[in-house]
Structures are given as structure tokens and as C-alpha cells.
Design a protein around this motif. Sequence first.
Motif, PDB file in Angstrom:
ATOM      1  N   ILE A   1       0.813  -1.216   0.000  1.00  0.00           N
ATOM      2  CA  ILE A   1       0.000   0.000   0.000  1.00  0.00           C
ATOM      3  C   ILE A   1       0.845   1.265   0.000  1.00  0.00           C
ATOM      4  O   ILE A   1       0.297   2.368  -0.108  1.00  0.00           O
TER       5      ILE A   1
ATOM      6  N   PRO B   1       0.372   2.668  -4.761  1.00  0.00           N
ATOM      7  CA  PRO B   1      -0.750   1.973  -5.395  1.00  0.00           C
ATOM      8  C   PRO B   1      -0.431   1.407  -6.775  1.00  0.00           C
ATOM      9  O   PRO B   1      -1.114   0.489  -7.233  1.00  0.00           O
TER      10      PRO B   1
ATOM     11  N   TYR C   1       0.015  -2.593  -7.318  1.00  0.00           N
ATOM     12  CA  TYR C   1      -1.048  -3.603  -7.398  1.00  0.00           C
ATOM     13  C   TYR C   1      -1.083  -4.295  -8.763  1.00  0.00           C
ATOM     14  O   TYR C   1      -1.553  -5.429  -8.872  1.00  0.00           O
TER      15      TYR C   1
ATOM     16  N   PHE D   1      -7.967  -3.305  -1.591  1.00  0.00           N
ATOM     17  CA  PHE D   1      -8.835  -2.562  -0.680  1.00  0.00           C
ATOM     18  C   PHE D   1      -8.501  -3.007   0.731  1.00  0.00           C
ATOM     19  O   PHE D   1      -7.932  -4.079   0.964  1.00  0.00           O
TER      20      PHE D   1
ATOM     21  N   PHE E   1      -9.597   2.173   2.186  1.00  0.00           N
ATOM     22  CA  PHE E   1      -9.148   2.560   0.852  1.00  0.00           C
ATOM     23  C   PHE E   1      -9.544   1.529  -0.204  1.00  0.00           C
ATOM     24  O   PHE E   1      -9.707   0.339   0.075  1.00  0.00           O
TER      25      PHE E   1
ATOM     26  N   GLY F   1      -7.957   0.749  -4.037  1.00  0.00           N
ATOM     27  CA  GLY F   1      -6.889   1.098  -4.950  1.00  0.00           C
ATOM     28  C   GLY F   1      -7.015   0.392  -6.287  1.00  0.00           C
ATOM     29  O   GLY F   1      -7.475  -0.754  -6.359  1.00  0.00           O
TER      30      GLY F   1
ATOM     31  N   ASN G   1      -5.056   5.348  -5.048  1.00  0.00           N
ATOM     32  CA  ASN G   1      -5.826   4.940  -3.883  1.00  0.00           C
ATOM     33  C   ASN G   1      -6.887   5.997  -3.607  1.00  0.00           C
ATOM     34  O   ASN G   1      -6.553   7.187  -3.470  1.00  0.00           O
TER      35      ASN G   1
ATOM     36  N   SER H   1      -9.538   6.972  -0.746  1.00  0.00           N
ATOM     37  CA  SER H   1      -9.709   6.617   0.656  1.00  0.00           C
ATOM     38  C   SER H   1     -10.836   7.405   1.299  1.00  0.00           C
ATOM     39  O   SER H   1     -11.080   8.574   0.960  1.00  0.00           O
TER      40      SER H   1
END
Length: 406
Positions: free
Chosen positions: A62, A65, A68, A120, A159, A161, A175, A177
Motif C-alpha cells: 500500500i 498503489p 497492485y 482494498f 481505501f 486502490g 488509492n 480513501s
Amino acid sequence: MNKLVTSLYLLGLFVVNAEGQHLTSSPYSMYGAGQYETGENGRSSALGGTGIGMNSSSYVNILNPASYSHLTPGTFYFDVGVAARMYTYTGSTGTEKSSEGNVNRLAMGFKPMKKWGMAFGFVPYTTTGYKIYDPQYIEGSTQKEDVWFEGSGGLSKVFLGNAFQISPSLSLGINTSFIFGAIYQDEIQSALTISQKSYTRAIYADLGLQYQFKLTEKMPLSIGLTYGSGKKLKMSNEIDVKQSDESLILEDDLADTYIYMPEQIGVGLWGMVGEKFSYGIDLNHLDWSENKSGSSDIGFTQQDKISTGIEFIPRPRTATNFLQGLSYRAGFSIANDYLVISNNNPLTYNVTGGIGFPLKRGSSLDVSVAYEDQLDASTIPIKTSAVKFTISMSFAETWFMRRKLE
């Protein structure tokens, strides 16, 4: 699908109980929104907090982002972490110790499509926890009465993302949030208790980029960038006054106040030498200077932090015993404090280490320990040092598997 439902249920439990969580007992957490938290997992924590350039395929990172998009396709990742901290506070009147602990991270991630990664979860954003004894003179008298100032609560972040692989080398991520929470501050006198609750809700977004290339065939390198704009948060305030027998004397709404999330800029490098050795370095800049403390002795300033870490796996693919398959990690970080205390802005350093234990089917257990201390702290009222432990579990569950027909 059952794994997803279970994960969402656990996320809901964390959100519902978020206000009861705190990871600090620092008296300085009474200023602003409290002590800032990063939500690092056990791996990143062992590496000194490094992770902006890290593009791991088996961790929900995290800290950037954009990472991912590098998760393994067809696999659902579930990360949960807990942290424990032992603080030592040294002042002119002596030394005090305290211990705190709680969940510091819940994150899930997967790839809906080949070039699209999602994550998330829930992490604490700030935490408040202090208890200060300050006897004061009774009005019109030379006698003093016992007065305690106590604080708890903090802000949390849920969050979602998304990351997209724009090209084989470039990934972009965001992200989004929801920041929420409440801070409770009590003044406890012999006859009265004055309680104030300050709460907020806001939407926030931060961006990330990762670009990877090869210095040589066995030396890949990833560059990461992150950015989060500063944001003004409106705090709604309520007050109530109770007598010692809990009977209510006053209950009222106070004028709104404001705190500021810092503008945040980060850059990081993450590289490998073969499959055994990895290294990283991060630079972070956070601008807290818009915040006000309400005290002439305390101010907010811009904060700069440098983090570095190394990781070594003796035999990543061909381990013949337990020790050869472990990940050995070490790190270091140093930063100036975001508070200016009595016109002084001390440096804080962290020395970190940890081990990663590989589990079945790509899961892992990561353990880290950190020692934190302040430099040039002799001129501030209270010097803080701490020993911090972080344990995180990353579970990998294969969702889809293609079977070959004989």
C-alpha cells in the motif's frame, strides 16, 4: 467467493471498531490529529519502511498503489498485521515506560484483468493516546487539586486502490480513501470531568507510479513515485461536562476547527542482484506546516525522511533446509520530527531487522523488530525511544486454475 465474503466481513468489523484502536501513548499525540501511522507490513517494516519502488507479486504494497498491477493473476491476497510498541519517555522528573499494541493493517488484493490490479483494506491513519498528570491550583486558594488530561481515538482510512500496467515497464495507480474517526480529550478534576469529542469524515486520493527496467540481465531496477495532495479536514466538536457522580451539567456543540493532512511526495528505488539479494531506498517529504497546535511551545513543520533496506534469501528456489528458504532483512531510516518542540526539531532514527517465513502456496509470515530513538533531544521536555514489533500474515488463495485435458 467465500474468501471474498469473509474478507469483506472482517473489513467491516475493523471499521466498526476503529475508534477503539490506538498504537501510541505519546504526550505529543495530543496535538493535531495525533501520531501519524503508515500501515507498513512486516516486510516493509523490517526494511526500514522502504517500499515505494517495490513491485512485489506476492504482497499488497500500500506504500505505492501502482504496485497492485504486479500481483500474480488468478490469486487473491489477504494481508493482516499487528503491531506492539514499548515506549520509554525521559524527562526532567524521571523515566516512564508504557506498552501499546493493536492491529495496524488489513489489506486485500487481486487482478480482475491481466493489466489491472485492485486492492482494498483498512489502516489506521493517526492515533491518539496520552495520560498526563498536571495538578493545578484551586481558584482563590493556595492548595492544588489533582488534574488529569487524557486522550484517545484517532483517524482511520478505508481505501480502494486501482493500478494499471500501461506498458511492460510502466504502471500507474490511485488509492481512493475514506478518512473517518474521532478524537476524545478529557480533563478530569476532583469534582468535574470535561470531555470533548472531535470527529471528521472526508474523501482523499493519492497517486503512484512505477517504472521498471534492467541494468543487466540479472539486475532489474524499479523506480517509484508517489504523491498525495494536502487536504483541509473540518473537525466537528462536541463538549459535555459531568459531575463526579456522572450527572450531566452541560452538553453543547462547539465551533468547527480544522486540521490539515500533509502534502506528501515520495520517490523510491528497488533493485535485485540475481534472485538472492534485494535492496531499496526511499525519500519522503511531508508538509505538516499548515497545522496549528494551540500552544506557543509546539509547532508543525515540514518533515523529510530517508529509508533504506536490504533483503537476502540464501536459496530462493532450491532450499534444502528450513533456514535456506528464509528471507533475512535489515533496514535503517532517519527523519526530522513533524513537531517543533520548544524551538527544537529533533531527528528520529530507526534501526530495523526481520525474517520472512515462506508458507504453502505463496503465503508468508513476516516478523520485524525496530529500535527507535531521538538525536539532539536534550533540549526538548520529553525524549522518546521505543522498541517496535510487527507481525503480518499474507495469505494467497488461487481463485482460478486452468486444467489440461489429457
